[in-house]
Write an enzyme that holds these catalytic residues in place. Structure first.
Site: not given
Ligand code: GLU
Length: 493
Positions: A14, A248-250
């Site tokens: 994304y 971060s997405k994580r």
């Protein structure tokens, strides 16, 4: 030379809001200098790049109004040019063939040992193939032995550049290993590809995340080897989560993705304004800035060196994302010219199946008055279809807390609201002043507080606890709808 900048995302997921901010700063810089904003998709990692990601990047940029000025460049299509550049460097003796077997390079332990040993000896130039004679190197290549191409970094000296944000940056050559330009499978590597493309695209200024600072030193060496003038550089501070981790997405999930904001009912104008202030401030410290004002005020000097903090609380639904983003969005919804807000509201109502063509024809005036009234307290576009649902449909929900507090606590209200409805029905001119007079008189006669009646009416008429002035709500809903709703049993059931 007129300014040419580029946004160069890798399409491996994304669009991260940090990347969106990089794109925005590039765009603002280009516009403020009368230059061009270009887009390069860095899709050389074929295993991780996806069409879907490219689409999400393009959609995100379009949503923010950051449309590139020239056709998109796809880095993978320039592969041959990247390899050709490496071969030129080889020819010129500025690069060399490294015949270390692939397995050895890929074996992490061996690689680490080589790098460690080189560091210990304070000599990253200790690659045994660096000084292989030209004949020997040509002979082994002609015999079909696979090789990587490495840049031959001079033994002594340093790279230096003046970063527009972080000032003078220097790195001793002894800290940089002879970097691989082309892998032994023929795949050109990142730093080479970036430099070749930036030269070919005529990029004058590179504005990107601070996490690329180390790459910049390597890239400058490639520019120099290729005999090209390096562009100017500006590195942007990182965006951190409250605990200090990089956003971060994580770790932080969907709040990192730009489309989350579009889907959560943010206005692109507002989110763009919010992003611009993440790590940059205008001289006048103004907070609400239109695109035009952002362009007029933008300068690289206004970019902060300290990392920006993205304030949110994953355990509090009201603070699911940065408070300032939510505040900014509410501010835009409340104050932007109504004509600019209406198309966004239309989209939202359409999505929620609440839109009617009449709102642009015979009910246009009513619709605009309604939106102007209810937008006062809304935070996102979603509020128009959730909290604002009762204005556009008879099928709306009742907030259970409001029911408890404003209705069930006073059971006599059930009868009273129905009586009030009868009286309102008789009112000839159904406007605020008359409604108020009538309700005040009614409350007095019945020995009940005016506020109690109004809160109850709000709950029944709109389903929610808070909203605009109740008298204005009566007027907007009109006599017929108000009366019917006051008489309804629904909220009591
Ligand atoms: N593709 C790189 C990234 O997404 C950016 C490269 C650059 O801006 O030079 O981090």
């Amino acid at each position: 030379m007129s300014v040419r900048v580029r946004f160069a995302p890798s399409p491996t997921g994304y669009l991260h809001i940090g990347s969106a901010r990089t794109a925005l700063f590039n765009f603002l810089y280009a516009r403020s200098k009368g230059g061009k904003f270009l887009l390069r998709i860095e899709d050389t990692d074929l295993n991780r790049s996806t069409e879907e990601s490219v689409r999400s990047i393009l959609e995100g940029l379009e949503w923010l109004g950051l449309v590139p000025d020239e056709p998109i460049v796809f880095q993978s299509r320039n592969k041959d040019k990247h390899v050709a550049a490496a071969l030129r460097l080889l020819e010129a003796g500025k690069a060399y063939r490294d015949f270390t077997p692939k397995e050895q390079i890929e074996d992490k332990n061996i690689k680490e040992t080589i790098v460690e040993r080189a560091r210990e000896q304070k000599d990253l130039r200790s690659n045994p193939y660096r000084d292989l004679s030209q004949e020997e190197s040509d002979r082994r290549a002609a015999a079909g032995e696979p090789f990587a191409i490495r840049l031959k970094i001079p033994k002594e000296g340093k790279t230096r550049f003046e970063d527009a944000v972080y000032g003078l940056q220097e790195r001793d050559f002894s800290e940089i290993e002879d970097l691989v330009l082309v892998r032994s499978d023929g795949h050109p590597l990142y730093n080479l590809a970036v430099v070749c493309d930036d030269i070919e695209m005529g990029i004058t200024d590179i504005i990107r995340g601070q996490d690329h600072l180390t790459n910049t030193h390597k890239q400058i060496l490639i520019y120099e080897a290729l005999g090209a003038e390096p562009p100017r550089f500006a590195h942007l501070p990182l965006i951190l989560a409250p605990g200090g981790k990089k956003l971060s997405k994580r770790y932080h999930g969907e709040i990192v993705s730009l489309t989350t904001y579009r889907d959560a009912g943010f206005l692109p104008e507002a989110f763009r304004n919010f992003l611009a202030l993440l790590g940059w401030s205008p001289k006048n410290d103004k907070e609400i800035l239109s695109m035009q004002e952002l362009i007029e005020n933008f300068s690289l000097e206004g970019i902060h060196r300290s990392n920006a903090i993205f304030n949110f609380d994953p355990n509090n639904p009201k603070r699911w994302t940065d408070d300032k983003a939510i505040w900014m969005n509410a501010e835009y919804i409340r104050t932007m010219p109504l004509a600019e807000l209406l198309p966004h509201v239309k989209e939202e109502l359409k999505r929620a199946k609440l839109w009617r063509e009449e709102y642009e024809n015979e009910q246009k005036e009513w619709f605009e008055k309604t939106i102007d009234l209810i937008r006062e307290r809304f935070f996102t576009l979603k509020d128009f279809s959730n909290q604002g649902r009762a204005y556009f449909s008879e099928d709306y929900d009742f907030d259970s807390k409001a029911i408890e507090k404003n209705l069930k606590k006073h059971p006599e209200l059930r009868q009273l609201l129905s009586e009030l409805a009868e009286k309102l029905e008789q009112l000839e001119d159904f406007q605020a002043e008359n409604i108020e007079q009538l309700i005040r008189k009614f409350a007095e006669e019945k020995g009940i507080g005016f506020g109690v009646i109004m809160n109850a009416a709000r709950t029944v008429l709109t389903g929610v606890q808070v909203g605009p002035s109740m008298l204005a709500v009566f007027e907007i809903l009109g006599k017929q709808r108000s009366v019917l709703r006051l008489k309804s049993n629904l909220p009591w059931s």
